[in-house]
Design a protein around this motif. Structure first.
Motif, PDB file in Angstrom:
ATOM      1  N   CYS A 185     -11.657   8.171  -3.239  1.00 18.25           N
ATOM      2  CA  CYS A 185     -11.804   7.937  -1.802  1.00 18.25           C
ATOM      3  C   CYS A 185     -13.270   7.859  -1.410  1.00 18.25           C
ATOM      4  N   ASP A 186     -13.863   6.712  -1.647  1.00 15.59           N
ATOM      5  CA  ASP A 186     -15.242   6.473  -1.250  1.00 15.59           C
ATOM      6  C   ASP A 186     -15.265   5.938   0.189  1.00 15.59           C
ATOM      7  N   ILE A 187     -16.426   5.999   0.824  1.00 14.59           N
ATOM      8  CA  ILE A 187     -16.515   5.667   2.252  1.00 14.59           C
ATOM      9  C   ILE A 187     -16.109   4.233   2.537  1.00 14.59           C
ATOM     10  N   LEU A 188     -16.759   3.294   1.882  1.00 17.94           N
ATOM     11  CA  LEU A 188     -16.572   1.890   2.233  1.00 17.94           C
ATOM     12  C   LEU A 188     -15.151   1.390   1.986  1.00 17.94           C
ATOM     13  N   PRO A 189     -14.505   1.698   0.854  1.00 17.44           N
ATOM     14  CA  PRO A 189     -13.120   1.264   0.668  1.00 17.44           C
ATOM     15  C   PRO A 189     -12.157   1.863   1.699  1.00 17.44           C
ATOM     16  N   VAL A 190     -12.367   3.137   2.072  1.00 18.85           N
ATOM     17  CA  VAL A 190     -11.515   3.769   3.093  1.00 18.85           C
ATOM     18  C   VAL A 190     -11.728   3.100   4.434  1.00 18.85           C
ATOM     19  N   LEU A 191     -12.972   2.814   4.760  1.00 18.33           N
ATOM     20  CA  LEU A 191     -13.297   2.214   6.053  1.00 18.33           C
ATOM     21  C   LEU A 191     -12.685   0.827   6.207  1.00 18.33           C
ATOM     22  N   LYS A 192     -12.516   0.110   5.104  1.00 16.92           N
ATOM     23  CA  LYS A 192     -11.901  -1.221   5.148  1.00 16.92           C
ATOM     24  C   LYS A 192     -10.462  -1.172   5.656  1.00 16.92           C
ATOM     25  N   LEU A 193      -9.782  -0.027   5.475  1.00 12.43           N
ATOM     26  CA  LEU A 193      -8.378   0.091   5.865  1.00 12.43           C
ATOM     27  C   LEU A 193      -8.192   0.582   7.300  1.00 12.43           C
ATOM     28  N   ALA A 194      -9.303   0.920   7.965  1.00 21.88           N
ATOM     29  CA  ALA A 194      -9.216   1.448   9.328  1.00 21.88           C
ATOM     30  C   ALA A 194      -8.982   0.320  10.322  1.00 21.88           C
ATOM     31  N   CYS A 195      -8.250   0.654  11.396  1.00 21.65           N
ATOM     32  CA  CYS A 195      -8.014  -0.306  12.471  1.00 21.65           C
ATOM     33  C   CYS A 195      -9.154  -0.225  13.492  1.00 21.65           C
ATOM     34  N   GLY A 196      -9.303  -1.271  14.264  1.00 20.07           N
ATOM     35  CA  GLY A 196     -10.269  -1.235  15.356  1.00 20.07           C
ATOM     36  C   GLY A 196     -11.688  -1.519  14.893  1.00 20.07           C
ATOM     37  N   ASN A 197     -12.625  -1.272  15.814  1.00 16.30           N
ATOM     38  CA  ASN A 197     -14.028  -1.567  15.586  1.00 16.30           C
ATOM     39  C   ASN A 197     -14.698  -0.409  14.827  1.00 16.30           C
TER      40      ASN A 197
END
Length: 317
Positions: A185-197
């Motif tokens: 669970c690295d930052i950038l791959p997790v952030l890609k799955l987030a909704c919104g801005n």
């Protein structure tokens, strides 16, 4: 390999679990990768454990430089143990689901220990700077109290920053696909799955990277500019070689760790690709920690002598 953990929020379906895809795109190599990473993990554990032991028991290594090296080796064991055991488990099973809490916990400890590594490498550079540029003041400046304070500061400084940072990331809604195309669970791959801005969080990543990665790296660079300048002024070639030998192993570790870290987190978003991200992550989470004990042992005569003495003692017993 399906994760069914999800919850309804109005008209949105948000997931409460991720699937760590890892190296699922090469199914025929799962067993091979499991064996390779297991061997590397054992090398890291054994190599760093030996360094910790000899820096504690050998009287000739009771100096600030080896005090920080012992801390660094302890950190390396913790650092790889955040990601590698989970990776090994995922390579050996079909179910690769990871809950939000487990994912957030893994990310938090990975970030905190990564920050600690940056700070400890900086403290080690400061130790070499004082030893070479101000040798007469070295015993006075690098006293036991300061060494303990520096080490404690390195271990705890990243805790509050990354606690808030991890909470901020996992407070986002995740309503897209729950397949995390990474092996942890690295930052950038997790952030890609987030909704919104996510623009503000992406900017915050760069700010934190500058504070925790770039500034320590520049401090280390500045220290070595002064160190090299001082070494070149030494009258004898023997003295220059001896001074360089005390720094070369640390400089190699700094180049490997900071180089891969800066490329991973500081390069533009447009240049990111899944394959390259995984490769760079493997490099600074597994490959570099494997080389570190070898570098410090092979490039440092004092460590080699202490290691031979320790091993010969146990072999005789």
């Amino acid at each position: 390999m399906e994760c069914t953990g999800q919850k309804e929020q109005g008209n949105l379906t948000t997931f409460v679990e991720f699937i760590l895809l890892g190296f699922a795109d090469v199914p025929d190599l799962q067993g091979f990768l499991l064996g390779v990473f297991l061997v590397i993990y054992l090398i890291i554990l054994i190599g760093n454990s030996l360094i910790i032991i000899i820096t504690k028991v050998d009287p000739s290594l009771q100096t600030p430089m080896y005090f920080f090296l012992g801390n660094f080796s302890s950190l390396e064991i913790c650092y790889v143990s955040v990601t590698v055991p989970r990776l090994l488990a995922d390579l050996g099973r079909q179910n690769r689901c990871i809950s939000f809490l487990a994912c957030a916990t893994q990310m938090y400890f990975f970030l905190v220990l990564g920050a600690t590594e940056c700070f400890i490498l900086t403290a080690m550079a400061y130790d070499r700077y004082v030893a070479i540029c101000n040798p007469l003041l070295y015993p006075l400046v690098m006293n036991t109290r300061l060494c303990i304070q520096l080490a404690a500061g390195c271990w705890i400084s990243g805790i509050p920053v990354h606690m808030g940072f991890t909470c901020l990331i996992f407070s986002l809604p995740f309503c897209g696909p729950n397949q995390l195309d990474h092996f942890f669970c690295d930052i950038l791959p997790v952030l890609k799955l987030a909704c919104g801005n996510t623009f503000m969080i992406e900017m915050l990543i760069y700010v934190v990277a500058v504070l925790i990665v770039t500034i320590p790296f520049l401090l280390i660079l500045g220290s070595y500019v002064q160190i090299i300048s001082t070494i070149l002024k030494l009258p004898s070639a023997t003295g220059q070689a001896k001074a360089f030998s005390t720094c070369s192993s640390h400089l190699m570790v700094v180049a490997l760790f900071f180089g891969s870290g800066i490329i991973t987190y500081m390069r533009p978003k447009s240049s990111h690709s899944v394959g390259m991200d995984k490769f760079l992550s493997l490099f600074y989470t597994i490959v570099t920690p494997m080389f570190n004990p070898m570098i410090y042992c092979l490039r440092n005569k004092d460590v080699m002598v202490a290691l031979r003495k320790f091993l010969s003692k146990w072999i005789v017993l």
